[in-house]
Design a protein around this motif. Structure first.
Motif, PDB file in Angstrom:
ATOM      1  N   SER A 176       3.198  -2.490   5.155  1.00 43.43           N
ATOM      2  CA  SER A 176       4.581  -2.029   5.336  1.00 43.43           C
ATOM      3  C   SER A 176       4.747  -0.601   4.826  1.00 43.43           C
ATOM      4  O   SER A 176       5.472   0.203   5.427  1.00 43.43           O
ATOM      5  CB  SER A 176       5.552  -2.967   4.608  1.00 43.43           C
ATOM      6  N   ILE A 177       4.083  -0.292   3.717  1.00 42.33           N
ATOM      7  CA  ILE A 177       4.118   1.079   3.196  1.00 42.33           C
ATOM      8  C   ILE A 177       3.502   2.037   4.210  1.00 42.33           C
ATOM      9  O   ILE A 177       4.046   3.113   4.494  1.00 42.33           O
ATOM     10  CB  ILE A 177       3.395   1.161   1.839  1.00 42.33           C
ATOM     11  N   SER A 178       2.367   1.634   4.788  1.00 45.22           N
ATOM     12  CA  SER A 178       1.706   2.477   5.798  1.00 45.22           C
ATOM     13  C   SER A 178       2.586   2.652   7.031  1.00 45.22           C
ATOM     14  O   SER A 178       2.721   3.763   7.566  1.00 45.22           O
ATOM     15  CB  SER A 178       0.365   1.867   6.204  1.00 45.22           C
ATOM     16  N   LEU A 179       3.194   1.574   7.486  1.00 40.71           N
ATOM     17  CA  LEU A 179       4.065   1.635   8.662  1.00 40.71           C
ATOM     18  C   LEU A 179       5.277   2.522   8.390  1.00 40.71           C
ATOM     19  O   LEU A 179       5.738   3.261   9.268  1.00 40.71           O
ATOM     20  CB  LEU A 179       4.512   0.224   9.063  1.00 40.71           C
ATOM     21  N   ASN A 180       5.794   2.449   7.163  1.00 39.20           N
ATOM     22  CA  ASN A 180       6.925   3.297   6.799  1.00 39.20           C
ATOM     23  C   ASN A 180       6.528   4.775   6.863  1.00 39.20           C
ATOM     24  O   ASN A 180       7.262   5.614   7.388  1.00 39.20           O
ATOM     25  CB  ASN A 180       7.408   2.926   5.397  1.00 39.20           C
ATOM     26  N   ARG A 181       5.349   5.080   6.331  1.00 39.56           N
ATOM     27  CA  ARG A 181       4.877   6.473   6.332  1.00 39.56           C
ATOM     28  C   ARG A 181       4.604   6.984   7.746  1.00 39.56           C
ATOM     29  O   ARG A 181       4.691   8.182   8.009  1.00 39.56           O
ATOM     30  CB  ARG A 181       3.624   6.588   5.466  1.00 39.56           C
ATOM     31  N   GLN A 182       4.285   6.052   8.647  1.00 43.00           N
ATOM     32  CA  GLN A 182       4.055   6.427  10.046  1.00 43.00           C
ATOM     33  C   GLN A 182       5.356   6.570  10.830  1.00 43.00           C
ATOM     34  O   GLN A 182       5.345   6.961  11.998  1.00 43.00           O
ATOM     35  CB  GLN A 182       3.184   5.365  10.726  1.00 43.00           C
ATOM     36  N   GLY A 183       6.479   6.228  10.188  1.00 43.25           N
ATOM     37  CA  GLY A 183       7.756   6.282  10.872  1.00 43.25           C
ATOM     38  C   GLY A 183       8.040   5.060  11.716  1.00 43.25           C
ATOM     39  O   GLY A 183       8.982   5.057  12.529  1.00 43.25           O
ATOM     40  N   ARG A 184       7.259   3.987  11.529  1.00 45.84           N
ATOM     41  CA  ARG A 184       7.433   2.779  12.347  1.00 45.84           C
ATOM     42  C   ARG A 184       8.292   1.723  11.661  1.00 45.84           C
ATOM     43  O   ARG A 184       8.662   0.728  12.263  1.00 45.84           O
ATOM     44  CB  ARG A 184       6.059   2.192  12.697  1.00 45.84           C
ATOM     45  N   LEU A 185       8.631   1.948  10.387  1.00 45.58           N
ATOM     46  CA  LEU A 185       9.607   1.133   9.678  1.00 45.58           C
ATOM     47  C   LEU A 185      10.653   2.065   9.096  1.00 45.58           C
ATOM     48  O   LEU A 185      10.392   3.248   8.858  1.00 45.58           O
ATOM     49  CB  LEU A 185       8.955   0.324   8.554  1.00 45.58           C
ATOM     50  N   GLY A 186      11.816   1.501   8.803  1.00 46.77           N
ATOM     51  CA  GLY A 186      12.863   2.281   8.165  1.00 46.77           C
ATOM     52  C   GLY A 186      12.853   2.048   6.666  1.00 46.77           C
ATOM     53  O   GLY A 186      11.857   2.288   5.989  1.00 46.77           O
ATOM     54  N   PHE A 187      13.946   1.523   6.163  1.00 43.93           N
ATOM     55  CA  PHE A 187      14.075   1.278   4.725  1.00 43.93           C
ATOM     56  C   PHE A 187      13.035   0.250   4.272  1.00 43.93           C
ATOM     57  O   PHE A 187      12.880  -0.791   4.886  1.00 43.93           O
ATOM     58  CB  PHE A 187      15.486   0.750   4.426  1.00 43.93           C
ATOM     59  N   TYR A 188      12.342   0.547   3.159  1.00 40.58           N
ATOM     60  CA  TYR A 188      11.395  -0.422   2.619  1.00 40.58           C
ATOM     61  C   TYR A 188      11.296  -0.286   1.109  1.00 40.58           C
ATOM     62  O   TYR A 188      11.140   0.819   0.575  1.00 40.58           O
ATOM     63  CB  TYR A 188      10.003  -0.265   3.236  1.00 40.58           C
ATOM     64  N   ALA A 189      11.364  -1.429   0.426  1.00 42.29           N
ATOM     65  CA  ALA A 189      11.219  -1.492  -1.034  1.00 42.29           C
ATOM     66  C   ALA A 189       9.930  -2.232  -1.358  1.00 42.29           C
ATOM     67  O   ALA A 189       9.813  -3.439  -1.095  1.00 42.29           O
ATOM     68  CB  ALA A 189      12.411  -2.219  -1.660  1.00 42.29           C
ATOM     69  N   PRO A 190       8.926  -1.559  -1.919  1.00 41.95           N
ATOM     70  CA  PRO A 190       7.636  -2.190  -2.218  1.00 41.95           C
ATOM     71  C   PRO A 190       7.762  -3.398  -3.143  1.00 41.95           C
ATOM     72  O   PRO A 190       8.647  -3.465  -4.001  1.00 41.95           O
ATOM     73  CB  PRO A 190       6.848  -1.061  -2.883  1.00 41.95           C
TER      74      PRO A 190
END
Length: 369
Positions: A63-77
């Motif tokens: 999910s962290i990787s997807l967030n950095r790729q712009g494929r997820l929005g808000f994410y809390a590890p």
């Protein structure tokens, strides 16, 4: 200066605080240190719980990787909080309701929310807020502490309907400083509503350390003011979290009301992926100290010693997680994008205000082209 006070409220406070000793079953070496409290899960259950924690750690990394790729929005590890999150959810039944905070996506996924919907929630898509029939979860709450108020209401509703289920909610140490926190536990306590309130004390509310949140020695003791049985538990110990959750659930179903549980845990990553840098307010020494308490390492030692776990089995779980995550993000990508008119339609039931109606027609025309 001599103390000539007739009363000694400070002494009373200290007596209360001293009663909150941290409950633990599994120590950092994966050894049982409280055999009497051991929930004695079956071998299959132990393997399943370990599998879920490994899977969730991979989900966090992806999910962290997807967030950095712009494929997820808000994410809390979530890494570091697996025992707290999954140990508690593992003690629940299908009929129980989970009202999560924004870091509590793993609990609702394991409670039945399809993974692609969790990804769509992160993207702000309305489909991500539509749980399938029979999956008793609400969408993650972004407003700090608001889920406590909602959980009190859901729990009272379950009681009034005579439903054999409980409402479970989570907040962090920072959330325990919110007004909604106290209002929620006070309401539930007054009506003996079947609720379980978790404070996942991961030591930092964004960048504010726990000791600056409150003068209270523990966060669990805050439940005393509302008349709630309250527990301080090692949140890196999945067995301990499971045991206290199961006990709280059983008491709630007997009509004994809600419980407040503080889980002492740690988040290894940033508060969210929206620009937080934990190296600005945490030292590497503190990180190293908590890494020695890692919930996966601890539980892995335990199940390996029982002959239930191996590197091969863990790799199988990792590969399964990666494949299912890949398929879930693919399904999320295939979901038609949310339109502005859909947003308006979802916001208003019945007639829209004239100014919104005017904008609605403008966007409807644009979307038709």
């Amino acid at each position: 200066m001599a103390n000539n006070n007739i009363l000694d409220p400070q002494k009373t406070l200290h007596e209360i605080e001293e009663k909150f000793e941290m409950f633990q079953i599994l120590n950092e070496e994966g050894e049982i240190v409280n055999e009497e409290a051991n929930p004695n899960l079956s071998d299959d259950e132990l393997v399943e719980l370990m599998s879920r924690m490994v899977y969730t750690r991979i989900l966090d990394q992806r999910s962290i990787s997807l967030n950095r790729q712009g494929r997820l929005g808000f994410y809390a590890p979530t890494a570091g909080q697996e025992a707290s999150q999954l140990g508690s959810q593992f003690a629940l039944e299908k009929e129980d309701w989970i009202l999560p905070g924004y870091r509590d996506v793993p609990q609702i996924v394991w409670h039945g929310l399809p993974l692609e919907k969790a990804f769509l929630f992160s993207r702000g898509h309305f489909v991500g807020n539509q749980a399938p029939e029979g999956v008793n979860v609400l969408s993650p709450q972004i407003i700090i502490g608001a889920q406590y108020i909602q959980a009190a209401g859901v729990a009272l509703g379950l009681k009034k309907r005579g439903t054999k289920g409980v409402a479970v909610t989570y907040t962090g140490d920072g959330g325990s400083s919110q007004g909604d926190f106290y209002e929620g536990i006070n309401f539930a306590g007054a009506f003996k509503a079947p609720a379980i309130f978790f404070i996942q004390n991961n030591q930092y509310a964004i960048s504010t350390p726990r000791e600056l949140q409150t003068a209270a020695t523990t966060l669990a003791q805050k439940g005393v003011a509302a008349g709630l049985p309250s527990v301080l538990v090692d949140g890196m110990d999945a067995l301990a979290v499971y045991a206290v959750t199961k006990d709280a659930r059983e008491r709630a179903l007997r009509g004994e009301g809600p419980t407040l549980i503080e889980t002492m845990c740690y988040r290894y990553g940033p508060h969210t992926m929206a620009g937080d840098d934990p190296t600005r307010y945490r030292t590497s020494d503190i990180d190293s100290e908590w890494e020695k308490k890692d919930p996966l390492v601890r539980f892995r030692k335990y199940v390996e010693a029982k002959g239930l776990w191996s590197e091969e089995k863990e790799n199988e779980v990792i590969e399964r997680a990666k494949e299912e995550i890949k398929q879930a993000i693919k399904a999320a990508d295939a979901t038609p994008k949310q339109t502005v008119t859909q947003l308006m339609e979802n916001m208003y039931k019945g007639d829209m205000p004239s100014n919104v109606k005017e904008q609605y027609e403008i966007y409807k025309e644009k979307e038709s082209k």
